[in-house]
Scaffold this motif. Structure first.
Motif, short mmCIF file in Angstrom:
data_model
loop_
_atom_site.label_atom_id
_atom_site.label_comp_id
_atom_site.label_asym_id
_atom_site.label_seq_id
_atom_site.Cartn_x
_atom_site.Cartn_y
_atom_site.Cartn_z
N ILE A 42 6.14 -4.06 11.40
CA ILE A 42 7.67 -3.73 10.86
C ILE A 42 7.26 -3.22 9.61
N LEU A 43 7.40 -2.06 9.06
CA LEU A 43 7.32 -1.71 7.64
C LEU A 43 8.66 -1.57 7.14
N ASN A 44 8.76 -1.73 5.62
CA ASN A 44 9.75 -1.63 4.75
C ASN A 44 11.00 -2.56 5.04
N PRO A 69 -7.19 9.61 -0.89
CA PRO A 69 -7.74 9.10 0.15
C PRO A 69 -8.02 7.55 -0.06
N SER A 70 -8.09 6.91 -1.22
CA SER A 70 -8.28 5.55 -1.17
C SER A 70 -7.23 4.71 -0.70
N ALA A 71 -5.95 5.10 -0.80
CA ALA A 71 -4.74 4.64 -0.36
C ALA A 71 -4.73 4.53 1.12
N GLN A 129 5.48 12.60 6.35
CA GLN A 129 4.13 12.36 6.18
C GLN A 129 3.63 11.08 6.58
N LEU A 130 4.52 9.94 6.91
CA LEU A 130 3.90 8.58 7.32
C LEU A 130 3.82 9.08 9.05
N ALA A 131 4.37 9.84 9.79
CA ALA A 131 4.26 10.26 11.17
C ALA A 131 3.10 10.93 11.27
N ILE A 186 0.71 -1.36 -0.05
CA ILE A 186 -0.22 0.07 0.13
C ILE A 186 1.00 1.26 0.00
N VAL A 187 1.76 1.33 0.81
CA VAL A 187 2.93 2.50 0.77
C VAL A 187 3.62 2.40 -0.14
N SER A 188 3.98 1.24 -0.74
CA SER A 188 4.70 0.84 -1.89
C SER A 188 5.98 1.65 -2.08
N ASP A 189 6.47 1.46 -3.22
CA ASP A 189 7.76 2.22 -3.89
C ASP A 189 7.19 3.47 -4.45
N GLY A 190 8.35 4.31 -4.69
CA GLY A 190 8.09 5.71 -5.36
C GLY A 190 6.96 5.78 -6.51
N PRO A 191 5.91 6.78 -6.52
CA PRO A 191 6.19 8.05 -5.70
C PRO A 191 5.01 7.80 -4.32
#
Length: 378
Positions: free
Chosen positions: A205-207, A186-188, A234-236, A173-178
């Motif tokens: 544990i992410l990434n 909003p969907s993500a 942004q994640l924080a 969901i977070v995925s690679d760039g961008p």
């Protein structure tokens, strides 16, 4: 006051300031003096400065002005802990036709706009300190230890079943760039929040999932005319808004080793564009960190340090920040191997003037990041 007295005072002041000028004047002799004396401390022996408070001191490094005055060879030697590196250096054969379709001017415009976004971020205080799950993001350049952490967390999650579970859904969901642009949608965000509500373990544990597109290093993708990096600010902000405790673990490795490892794996075909991306990535990270409360920082892992040094630092910090027991930390580092650099690398068939200028800037930026990581081991 007589004219003779005025002249005497002027001469006296000049004579008093000459020793200071000679001491701070940058020269080759000055550089050697700093390297060979106790005034320029070796890696791991820096004078005490406090861990970043409110992100405001990032880059304001003890002895940073000394480091800036060293030449490139001396800077590279500094990162080898003052030891001579093995000669001759690896001679990397750059493929000068590999990027004929890359528009570097467009890439640098993209990077400049990204930095402007990161620089405009407002400071984010940490207000959430307990949640299920706690969310951990691992921060570092390529080749600094994401693969180690995947193996370490996978092993620990299997041994302590209630602690965590290797999961790639969130990383997809977070995925690679961008990454930043995708998570503005909003969907993500809705999909990510829904998955969080279904996850029942203590730590997420992410990434560090074993897929190149899911490691989320700095940088994490390099299409033709842009460079993508994660956006931990942004994640924080998202996780804080949703009531989740978000923490950061930082990875450190010798910057020369980072270049060697990445080029060997053919992430890039030339050293100069790789170097430029790393400079951008470090600047991006620096600006993101400036906007974050230091209470988001859970600890650091350095491939340069011994297993015991990393374990001790982690036990001191992760026990409180991630609620890990000493036994869990021992599990994490069960297969850790220290990797200390003794090799250098050059790329003789590239533009040496531009390459030297970039690599010098890269080491300056990494010096600031290394000093930041060192605070977790004091």
């Amino acid at each position: 006051m007589s004219i003779y007295l005025k002249q005497f005072i002027i001469v006296f002041l000049i004579l008093c300031t000459l020793p200071l000028y000679n001491y701070f004047k940058p020269t080759e002799q000055f550089s050697e003096k700093i390297l060979n004396s106790g005034e320029f401390l070796k890696f791991g022996e820096m004078q005490n400065t406090e861990v970043l408070q409110n992100g405001s001191n990032f880059g304001e490094i003890m002895n940073h002005h000394f480091f800036q005055d060293l030449n490139f060879t001396e800077k590279r030697r500094y990162f080898l802990d003052g030891r001579s590196y093995r000669n001759p250096c690896i001679q990397f054969e750059a493929n000068l036709t590999s990027d004929i379709f890359v528009n570097y001017e467009e890439r640098e415009k993209f990077e400049s706009k990204e930095l402007e976004i990161f620089q405009r971020y407002r400071f984010l205080p940490k207000r959430v300190f307990k949640s299920t799950p706690q969310i951990v993001f691992t921060v570092g350049l390529e080749s600094t230890g994401h693969h180690f952490f995947w193996e370490a967390w996978t092993r620990t999650c299997k041994l302590v079943r209630i602690l965590c579970e290797p999961e790639k859904t969130f990383n997809q969901i977070v995925s690679d760039g961008p990454q930043r642009q995708r998570l503005l949608g909003p969907s993500a965000q809705a999909q990510l929040k829904q998955q969080l509500e279904l996850y029942k373990f203590k730590l997420l544990i992410l990434n560090t999932y074993p897929d190149a597109s899911l490691m989320h290093s700095y940088p994490n993708a390099r299409p033709k005319n842009c460079t993508f990096v994660p956006d931990i600010r942004q994640l924080a902000g998202l996780f804080e808004k949703w009531g989740y405790d978000f923490r950061l673990l930082f990875l450190d490795r010798n910057p020369e080793d980072i270049i060697i490892s990445s080029l060997r794996r053919r992430f890039d075909k030339q050293m100069l564009p790789q170097c430029r991306m790393y400079v951008f990535a470090l600047k991006a990270l620096k600006n993101q960190l400036k906007s974050l409360d230091s209470q988001f920082f859970a600890g650091a892992i350095s491939l340069e340090r011994t297993r015991e040094q990393n374990k001790q630092s982690s036990k001191n910090l992760m026990k409180s920040s991630l609620n890990l027991t000493n036994e869990m930390v021992d599990m994490l580092f069960h297969r850790f191997n220290q990797k200390r650099a003794n090799q250098c690398i050059d790329s003789p068939n590239e533009n040496q003037s531009k390459l030297l200028q970039c690599r010098d800037q890269y080491l300056n930026e990494y010096f600031a990041y290394r000093e930041f990581c060192d605070k977790f081991f004091e």
